[in-house]
Design an enzyme around this catalytic site. Structure first.
Site, PDB file in Angstrom:
ATOM      1  CG  HIS A  18     148.031  51.828   8.411  1.00  0.00           C
ATOM      2  ND1 HIS A  18     148.659  51.654   9.603  1.00  0.00           N
ATOM      3  CD2 HIS A  18     147.560  50.613   8.052  1.00  0.00           C
ATOM      4  CE1 HIS A  18     148.585  50.378   9.966  1.00  0.00           C
ATOM      5  NE2 HIS A  18     147.912  49.730   9.031  1.00  0.00           N
ATOM      6  CD  GLU A  20     147.847  57.105  10.214  1.00  0.00           C
ATOM      7  OE1 GLU A  20     147.495  56.230   9.378  1.00  0.00           O
ATOM      8  OE2 GLU A  20     147.699  56.945  11.435  1.00  0.00           O
ATOM      9  CB  CYS A  47     150.046  51.745  13.695  1.00  0.00           C
ATOM     10  SG  CYS A  47     150.862  52.055  12.130  1.00  0.00           S
ATOM     11  CB  CYS A  56     151.208  55.741  10.846  1.00  0.00           C
ATOM     12  SG  CYS A  56     150.538  54.755   9.506  1.00  0.00           S
TER      13      CYS A  56
HETATM   14 ZN   LIG Z   1     149.484  53.083  10.603  1.00  0.00          ZN
END
Ligand SMILES: [Zn+2]
Ligand SMILES: NC(=O)C1=CN([C@@H]2O[C@H](COP(=O)(O)OP(=O)(O)OC[C@H]3O[C@@H](n4cnc5c(N)ncnc54)[C@H](OP(=O)(O)O)[C@@H]3O)[C@@H](O)[C@H]2O)C=CC1
Ligand SMILES: Nc1c(N[C@@H]2O[C@H](COP(=O)(O)O)[C@@H](O)[C@H]2O)[nH]c(=O)[nH]c1=O
Length: 332
Positions: A18, A20, A47, A56
Site C-alpha cells: 500500500h 503508506e 487499512c 497500514c
Molecule cells: Zn494499507
C-alpha cells in the site's frame, strides 16, 4: 515539520504494498529519525484489515507517527472509519479533509466533471455492491433511434469530436461491454485508437451463442471476455480470449452473475456501449450507475429505438459541436 517532504509513495497495483508502506520505505536513512514528528498525508483512510499486505494503521503506530491527514474514509465494510478510530484511540491526531461525511461525498455526485472519472466511485461501488461501476453510453439520432431501419446501411450519428471523446473515456475504463448483435453488425474495434491511453478489455454478452470468434474484436490489442451460452468453435489461433458460459437469457440473475464475475476479475469500472437489447437489460434491472447519451443533429425517421432511462436524475447537459451530450445518474 520544516515544510519538507521526507518520503512519498503510492499503491502501484492490487495485491502489492500500500501507499503508506512505499512512502515509509522511501524515507532516506538520514531522515528516518524525523518520521515520528512528520505529518502523514494519505488520500484514503489507512487499512486495518490484514489482507495480502499487513495493516497500514499498525505500521503508522509502529513508526510512532503522531499526525495523520486523511482525504476520505475507506467505505470497505469493516474499515469505514474504524482505522481512524483505532489511530485516535492510540493518541494519533487524525484530521479528515475536507469535512467528511461517512457516506459518499455529495460533492462528488454533483460535479459532472467528476462523474465516472473519480476512482473513489469505482472503489465504493465495488466494495459495497460487489460489482463494477457501470456506465451506459449510447448515441441516438435527433428523433431517438440508435441505428437506421436498414440494418445493413452504414451510418454514424455523432461528430468526430464526440467520437474522440468516447475513445478518451475508453482509455480510463477497464472494460467495454457490448451485445453480440453489435459485434456482428458493427464489427467494432472497441479500442482507444483516437486517443493516447490503454485499451479496455472488450466484453461481449452473447446469450444466443451467435459469436463465431472471427469478429475483429478477437484480433485486437486486448483479449476479450466472451459471455455466451455456446462457446464458439473457431477462436483465432493464439487467441487468449476468455469464454464464460451463461444461460441463454438476459434475466437479472444472468446480468448479476456477469457483473460479479467481472468484479472477481478485478474490473472496477465498465461501460455498456450497446446495443439496445443489452442497454435495456441493464436499465430494466437497475444495474447501472451513470449514463452518457449523445444526441446527433440528424433524424433517421425510423430504426432501432434508443433506450429510455427511467428513475433517472439528470445531472448535466452540454454541447459537443453539433451533438448534445447528456449525463444521468441513477438514484439509489
Ligand atoms: Zn494499507
Ligand atoms: N448508436 C449507438 O450508440 C449504438 C448502436 N448500436 C446498434 O445496435 C444494434 C444492435 O442492438 P441489438 O440488436 O439490440 O443487440 P445487442 O447488441 O444489444 O445484443 C443483444 C444480444 O442479446 C440477445 N438478447 C436480447 N434479448 C434477449 C433475451 N431476452 N433473451 C436472450 N437473449 C437476448 C440478442 O439476441 P439476438 O441475437 O437473438 O437478437 C443479442 O444477441 C446494432 O445494429 C448496432 O448498430 C449498437 C451499439 C451502440
Ligand atoms: N454509432 C455510433 C456509436 N456506436 C458505437 O461505437 C462502436 C464502434 O466502435 P469502434 O469500432 O471502436 O469505433 C459501435 O459498435 C457502437 O457500440 N457510437 C457513437 O459514439 N456514435 C455513433 O454514432
Amino acid at each position: 515539520m520544516n515544510d519538507t517532504i521526507i518520503g512519498e509513495g503510492y499503491h502501484r497495483q492490487g495485491g502489492q504494498a500500500h501507499a503508506e508502506v512505499n512512502c515509509l520505505k522511501s524515507v532516506k536513512a538520514a531522515d528516518r529519525h524525523r518520521i515520528p514528528d512528520a505529518t502523514l498525508y494519505v488520500s484514503l483512510e489507512p487499512c486495518c484489515i490484514i489482507g495480502k499486505t499487513g495493516a497500514c494503521s499498525t505500521l503508522i503506530l509502529q513508526h510512532g507517527i503522531r499526525t495523520v491527514v486523511v482525504a476520505q474514509r475507506d467505505s470497505t465494510p469493516g474499515v469505514d472509519g474504524a482505522s481512524l478510530a483505532l489511530l485516535r484511540a492510540a493518541g494519533v491526531t487524525v484530521r479528515e479533509y475536507p469535512d467528511f461525511v461517512a457516506s459518499m461525498p455529495r460533492n462528488v455526485l454533483a460535479l459532472p466533471m467528476a462523474i465516472g472519472t473519480a476512482p473513489y466511485l469505482f472503489r465504493h461501488t465495488l466494495v459495497t455492491t460487489g460489482r463494477p461501476y457501470v456506465t451506459l453510453k449510447f448515441a441516438q439520432s435527433a428523433d431517438g433511434f440508435l441505428r437506421p431501419a436498414d440494418r445493413k446501411a452504414a451510418y454514424w450519428i455523432t461528430n468526430p469530436i464526440s467520437r474522440r471523446l468516447v475513445h478518451r473515456w475508453r482509455s480510463s475504463e477497464t472494460g467495454i461491454i457490448v451485445g453480440a448483435r453489435t459485434v456482428i453488425e458493427d464489427d467494432p474495434s472497441l479500442t482507444t485508437r483516437l486517443w493516447p491511453g490503454p485499451d479496455p478489455v472488450p466484453i461481449i454478452i452473447d446469450p444466443r451463442g451467435r459469436i463465431t470468434g472471427q469478429e475483429r474484436v478477437f484480433r485486437g490489442p486486448v483479449a476479450p471476455i466472451l459471455y455466451t451460452s455456446l462457446a464458439p468453435k473457431s477462436l483465432p489461433k493464439n487467441s487468449e480470449a476468455t469464454v464464460v458460459i451463461i444461460p441463454a437469457d438476459l434475466k437479472l440473475a444472468t446480468i448479476e452473475f456477469i457483473l460479479r464475475d467481472l468484479a472477481k476479475r478485478r474490473l472496477a469500472n465498465v461501460t455498456v456501449e450497446g446495443g439496445a437489447g443489452l442497454l435495456n437489460a441493464f436499465i430494466r434491472h437497475d444495474l447501472w450507475d451513470e449514463a452518457r447519451v449523445f444526441t446527433g443533429p440528424n433524424a433517421l425517421g425510423d430504426g432501432l429505438a434508443a433506450p429510455e432511462i427511467h428513475h433517472n436524475h439528470l445531472i448535466d447537459t452540454t454541447r459537443i459541436g453539433s451533438d448534445r451530450l447528456t449525463y444521468f445518474k441513477r438514484l439509489p
